[in-house]
Every structure is written in C-alpha cells, then in structure tokens.
Design a protein around this motif. Structure first.
Motif, PDB file in Angstrom:
ATOM      1  N   UNK A 131       0.836  -1.202   0.000  1.00  0.00           N
ATOM      2  CA  UNK A 131       0.000   0.000   0.000  1.00  0.00           C
ATOM      3  C   UNK A 131       0.875   1.258   0.000  1.00  0.00           C
ATOM      4  N   UNK A 132       0.446   2.226  -0.810  1.00  0.00           N
ATOM      5  CA  UNK A 132       1.260   3.414  -1.073  1.00  0.00           C
ATOM      6  C   UNK A 132       0.823   4.654  -0.306  1.00  0.00           C
ATOM      7  N   UNK A 133      -0.410   4.718   0.192  1.00  0.00           N
ATOM      8  CA  UNK A 133      -0.944   5.966   0.733  1.00  0.00           C
ATOM      9  C   UNK A 133      -1.334   5.846   2.201  1.00  0.00           C
ATOM     10  N   UNK A 134      -1.373   7.004   2.868  1.00  0.00           N
ATOM     11  CA  UNK A 134      -1.796   7.047   4.253  1.00  0.00           C
ATOM     12  C   UNK A 134      -3.253   6.625   4.393  1.00  0.00           C
ATOM     13  N   UNK A 135      -4.082   7.068   3.455  1.00  0.00           N
ATOM     14  CA  UNK A 135      -5.489   6.679   3.465  1.00  0.00           C
ATOM     15  C   UNK A 135      -5.626   5.168   3.394  1.00  0.00           C
ATOM     16  N   UNK A 136      -4.909   4.555   2.459  1.00  0.00           N
ATOM     17  CA  UNK A 136      -4.955   3.104   2.335  1.00  0.00           C
ATOM     18  C   UNK A 136      -4.365   2.400   3.541  1.00  0.00           C
ATOM     19  N   UNK A 137      -3.279   2.944   4.081  1.00  0.00           N
ATOM     20  CA  UNK A 137      -2.675   2.362   5.285  1.00  0.00           C
ATOM     21  C   UNK A 137      -3.716   2.241   6.393  1.00  0.00           C
ATOM     22  N   UNK A 138      -4.494   3.302   6.585  1.00  0.00           N
ATOM     23  CA  UNK A 138      -5.499   3.279   7.647  1.00  0.00           C
ATOM     24  C   UNK A 138      -6.616   2.290   7.334  1.00  0.00           C
ATOM     25  N   UNK A 139      -6.973   2.154   6.058  1.00  0.00           N
ATOM     26  CA  UNK A 139      -8.022   1.192   5.696  1.00  0.00           C
ATOM     27  C   UNK A 139      -7.604  -0.229   6.076  1.00  0.00           C
ATOM     28  N   UNK A 140      -6.355  -0.579   5.820  1.00  0.00           N
ATOM     29  CA  UNK A 140      -5.885  -1.919   6.186  1.00  0.00           C
ATOM     30  C   UNK A 140      -5.686  -2.035   7.694  1.00  0.00           C
ATOM     31  N   UNK A 141      -5.169  -0.981   8.303  1.00  0.00           N
ATOM     32  CA  UNK A 141      -4.939  -1.007   9.748  1.00  0.00           C
ATOM     33  C   UNK A 141      -6.237  -1.182  10.527  1.00  0.00           C
ATOM     34  N   UNK A 142      -7.331  -0.647   9.977  1.00  0.00           N
ATOM     35  CA  UNK A 142      -8.617  -0.693  10.676  1.00  0.00           C
ATOM     36  C   UNK A 142      -9.355  -2.014  10.508  1.00  0.00           C
ATOM     37  N   UNK A 149       0.176 -10.579   4.890  1.00  0.00           N
ATOM     38  CA  UNK A 149       1.041  -9.409   5.104  1.00  0.00           C
ATOM     39  C   UNK A 149       0.591  -8.220   4.262  1.00  0.00           C
ATOM     40  N   UNK A 150       0.674  -7.044   4.838  1.00  0.00           N
ATOM     41  CA  UNK A 150       0.470  -5.784   4.125  1.00  0.00           C
ATOM     42  C   UNK A 150       1.721  -4.941   4.343  1.00  0.00           C
ATOM     43  N   UNK A 151       2.436  -4.667   3.271  1.00  0.00           N
ATOM     44  CA  UNK A 151       3.626  -3.826   3.360  1.00  0.00           C
ATOM     45  C   UNK A 151       3.214  -2.403   3.018  1.00  0.00           C
ATOM     46  N   UNK A 152       3.400  -1.506   3.959  1.00  0.00           N
ATOM     47  CA  UNK A 152       3.020  -0.111   3.751  1.00  0.00           C
ATOM     48  C   UNK A 152       4.267   0.733   3.529  1.00  0.00           C
ATOM     49  N   UNK A 153       4.259   1.508   2.445  1.00  0.00           N
ATOM     50  CA  UNK A 153       5.318   2.490   2.214  1.00  0.00           C
ATOM     51  C   UNK A 153       4.803   3.899   2.508  1.00  0.00           C
ATOM     52  N   UNK A 154       3.576   3.991   3.024  1.00  0.00           N
ATOM     53  CA  UNK A 154       2.936   5.293   3.216  1.00  0.00           C
ATOM     54  C   UNK A 154       3.672   6.161   4.225  1.00  0.00           C
ATOM     55  N   UNK A 155       4.287   5.548   5.216  1.00  0.00           N
ATOM     56  CA  UNK A 155       4.941   6.310   6.278  1.00  0.00           C
ATOM     57  C   UNK A 155       6.463   6.220   6.207  1.00  0.00           C
ATOM     58  N   UNK A 156       6.957   5.832   5.061  1.00  0.00           N
ATOM     59  CA  UNK A 156       8.397   5.723   4.859  1.00  0.00           C
ATOM     60  C   UNK A 156       9.045   7.104   4.805  1.00  0.00           C
ATOM     61  N   UNK A 193      -8.020  21.161   6.694  1.00  0.00           N
ATOM     62  CA  UNK A 193      -8.566  20.062   7.495  1.00  0.00           C
ATOM     63  C   UNK A 193      -7.618  18.884   7.389  1.00  0.00           C
ATOM     64  N   UNK A 194      -7.011  18.530   8.507  1.00  0.00           N
ATOM     65  CA  UNK A 194      -6.016  17.466   8.532  1.00  0.00           C
ATOM     66  C   UNK A 194      -4.622  18.058   8.613  1.00  0.00           C
ATOM     67  N   UNK A 195      -3.872  17.712   9.663  1.00  0.00           N
ATOM     68  CA  UNK A 195      -2.527  18.260   9.858  1.00  0.00           C
ATOM     69  C   UNK A 195      -1.500  17.134   9.877  1.00  0.00           C
ATOM     70  N   UNK A 196      -1.695  16.173   8.947  1.00  0.00           N
ATOM     71  CA  UNK A 196      -0.684  15.145   8.741  1.00  0.00           C
ATOM     72  C   UNK A 196       0.443  15.690   7.881  1.00  0.00           C
ATOM     73  N   UNK A 197       1.161  14.802   7.207  1.00  0.00           N
ATOM     74  CA  UNK A 197       2.303  15.248   6.405  1.00  0.00           C
ATOM     75  C   UNK A 197       1.873  16.181   5.285  1.00  0.00           C
ATOM     76  N   UNK A 353       3.690  -4.420   7.687  1.00  0.00           N
ATOM     77  CA  UNK A 353       5.145  -4.442   7.682  1.00  0.00           C
ATOM     78  C   UNK A 353       5.687  -3.221   6.949  1.00  0.00           C
ATOM     79  N   UNK A 354       6.969  -2.937   7.188  1.00  0.00           N
ATOM     80  CA  UNK A 354       7.667  -1.883   6.472  1.00  0.00           C
ATOM     81  C   UNK A 354       8.905  -2.456   5.796  1.00  0.00           C
ATOM     82  N   UNK A 355       9.367  -1.761   4.776  1.00  0.00           N
ATOM     83  CA  UNK A 355      10.609  -2.144   4.107  1.00  0.00           C
ATOM     84  C   UNK A 355      11.777  -1.856   5.050  1.00  0.00           C
ATOM     85  N   UNK A 356      12.741  -2.763   5.178  1.00  0.00           N
ATOM     86  CA  UNK A 356      13.866  -2.543   6.104  1.00  0.00           C
ATOM     87  C   UNK A 356      14.668  -1.297   5.758  1.00  0.00           C
TER      88      UNK A 356
END
Length: 373
Positions: A131-142, A149-156, A193-197, A353-356
């Motif tokens: 998953x590439x985006x913060x929005x998608x990261x949250x969808x899987x996290x929820x 496995x879900x590898x997220x690059x959204x917060x890299x 609206x929204x004070x993320x990255x 998971x995240x990329x090492x």
C-alpha cells in the motif's frame, strides 16, 4: 520527458529491479496513477512479477501512457464498486490471476473491504498487499484481522519529499484555479482540514504566501503540533467553516459530511488532495442545492441564500496540473519494488510491515547516483 531523461529513468529502475529480483515470481495486479512517466515503473513491476493487469486511478489517466502500457499488459477499469462485494472482486481476481501466487499493489486501500474473502476463497494464493498511501494504510490497519502481510510504504521517510512537493502542487493548483476566476489567495483566510504530512505542508506553504491559516484535526496531538507551529487551531469544524474563504481537505478520509457544507461561508472554495469519494460526502449534500459550471474546473453549488465553489469536482486539485513532484516519486516506487521481493519470499506473518532500513538506504543511494547531478 526528454529522451535522455527517459533513458536515465530506465537505467535507474533497471538497476533496482536487478537488486530486488527474487528467485520466484508471483503474479500481480497494480493500482496506480497512470501519469506520463509511469510506464517505466510499470515495466519494472513487470520485470519482478507476472503483471496481469494495471488498474489506473480514474481521475489520473494520461492517454499517452495508457496507450503505451496497453501494448504489453491489460489495462482495466478501476472503481470502489469492483472491490466492495466479495463475489465481484473474487470473479475479477480469478479472471486475471486464477490459480497463481499473487501480490496486490494498491493505492488507497481498494482491496481492503474484500481482503479476507479473497485470501480465503481465491483459487491461487494471495501472498500480500503493498500500500502506497496514508489513506490506504489506515483502511488496512482498521481491519479487524489481517489475513496476510500488508507492506506499507505510506509512512516511509523516502515518501517525505513526495509529500512536501505534493503539498506545493496542491497550493499551486488551487491558486491557479482561483486566479482563473479572478480571485486570489491573499485576503482569503483558509482552513486546512487534517494536519498530517500533507496538511502540515500545505498549511506552511500557505502561511509563507501570507495567507491566514486555521487548522482543524480530530487528533489532539496534531492540534498541539499545529499550535506549536504558530497556526490557529479550530475548536470545532462547523464554526471554522463559516469564517474562511478557502477550505483544503487533506485527511485522506471523510473531511466534510453532507451537513457540513451548509456551514461554509458564502463564496468559499473547497479543494481536496485526494478523490472526492474519500474526502467529501457529496451524496449527503441536501437536495436543495443546485449545481452549475462556474469556470474551468469549478462547480458552483447554490441554494436560497447560500453558495460555495467546488474545485475539480472534489477530486485531487493537483491533478489538474499533472501533480508532478519530479524524480522524488521514484524513491517510493523503488520501495514498492523492494516490497515485491519481501512478499515473493513468502515468509512474512499476517500484519502490517515496512521495508527494512537497509533497503531504503540502498534505494536512496541509487537514486542520488542518478538524480543528484
């Protein structure tokens, strides 16, 4: 893209594809923004997987890129509906990759609603998702439980330059659309609206332009961060909407519900950083509002005594001007290639998971050798 730039990009992805090659190849489905430079990345994905289909995000399709990609791989129509019902999603997956080990490359959590069903019922094996985006990261996290496995690059950290430059492109495109109607940013207080990255980047850029910025975020930690950086922080969303002339939605989730629109100040502009289906509940807007074109990429919503303007139909405003962030996007795309190798090894437990860090460092060093000239 100039021919030498294209050759450099091919060489860059060629080197990283060799670096992240795996002894076994899975099939793949790729959700992506099909922008002009994207075919080279798609070719890299095809070199590491048996790429069965590309699913371009509907509001970001460059026809030249689509034509180029279609010569070698199927390009299918993407919608939330395709992956909202388990049977529909399963039939599609079977039609493209039935019986195969498969990885899903996602942008925005499209596969999340049906992931458990696909994992359980697919005739092949679902190795995982990237998953590439913060929005998608949250969808899987929820999700209650991740079946794979879900590898997220959204917060890299490799995504930080892209996020900053996306913020710049959002501000640029919003200002360009407003100027096309004879309006300017200055003197028009803005609510972010929204004070993320992304939201914090947008707020800082607007402030640097002399715009008075108010921030609203449901997260109290982010509200304190905004205060520490000198921004006014709204106590409630409804009250803030009536005091500004521009609203930029940067949550990646629903920023404005149907009942919120009536609180907008007359003549306010509303712009978003992602698709309207993610940021705005336009279907919840009261039926008393009528719509009319009010200029290039601007829709006027009006009812008795109230009106506001919606930019680009509520879809990502920066895609009006190609949403270009230069070569920094290639950092995250390379991290997706690293994620493919991780999933192809088939040794990760279900979960996010995240990329090492070692792989990220290798990507950054390679990127610098090609693009820091």
């Amino acid at each position: 893209m100039e021919s030498f730039e294209h050759a450099r990009l091919v060489a860059y992805f060629g080197k990283l594809s060799n670096h992240f090659a795996s002894t076994s190849q899975a099939a793949s489905l790729l959700v992506t923004h099909l922008l002009p430079e994207r075919p080279v990345f798609i070719q890299a994905v095809a070199s590491l997987t048996r790429l069965r289909a590309v699913l371009p995000k509907p509001k970001s399709i460059h026809e030249g890129a689509r034509f180029e990609v279609e010569r070698t791989v199927a390009v299918d129509t993407l919608s939330r509906e395709l992956f909202s019902e388990p049977d529909t999603a399963l039939n599609y997956l079977e039609s493209r990759a039935g019986g195969e080990d498969t990885v899903l490359l996602d942008v925005g959590g499209y596969f999340a609603p049906v992931l458990a069903d696909l994992h359980e019922r697919f005739s092949g094996r679902l190795l995982g998702v990237i998953e590439d985006t913060e929005n998608g990261h949250r969808r899987y996290q929820n999700l209650e439980k991740l079946p794979c496995p879900v590898i997220s690059v959204a917060r890299s950290p490799l995504k930080d330059p892209e996020d900053f430059l996306v913020g710049q492109s959002v501000v640029f495109s919003t200002e360009a659309v407003m100027r096309g109607r004879g309006d300017i940013l200055h003197g028009r207080p803005t609510l972010v609206i929204g004070f993320g990255k992304l939201g914090s980047s947008i707020a800082r850029l607007l402030h640097a332009k002399g715009v008075r910025v108010t921030v609203f975020d449901v997260d109290p930690i982010r509200r304190t961060q905004a205060l520490s950086q000198g921004f006014t922080v709204a106590r409630d969303l409804e009250g803030a909407l009536g005091t500004v002339g521009l609203v930029i939605c940067a949550t990646g989730a629903l920023s404005l519900l149907g009942e919120h629109f009536s609180h907008l100040h007359n003549g306010a502009y509303v712009a978003t950083v992602t698709s309207s289906e993610d940021e705005l509940d336009l279907r919840g807007l009261p039926d008393v509002y009528t719509r009319a074109t009010a200029g290039d990429h601007v829709t006027r919503y009006q009812t008795t005594g109230h009106y506001f303007y919606l930019v680009n139909g509520g879809n990502a405003v920066n895609f009006l001007h190609s949403a270009s962030v230069g070569p920094f996007i290639f950092l995250v795309q390379a991290e997706i290639l690293a994620g493919i190798r991780m999933l192809s090894r088939d040794d990760l437990a279900p979960g996010i998971h995240e990329v090492p860090g070692t792989d990220r460092a290798a990507i950054a060093a390679t990127w610098l050798s090609y693009f820091n000239r």
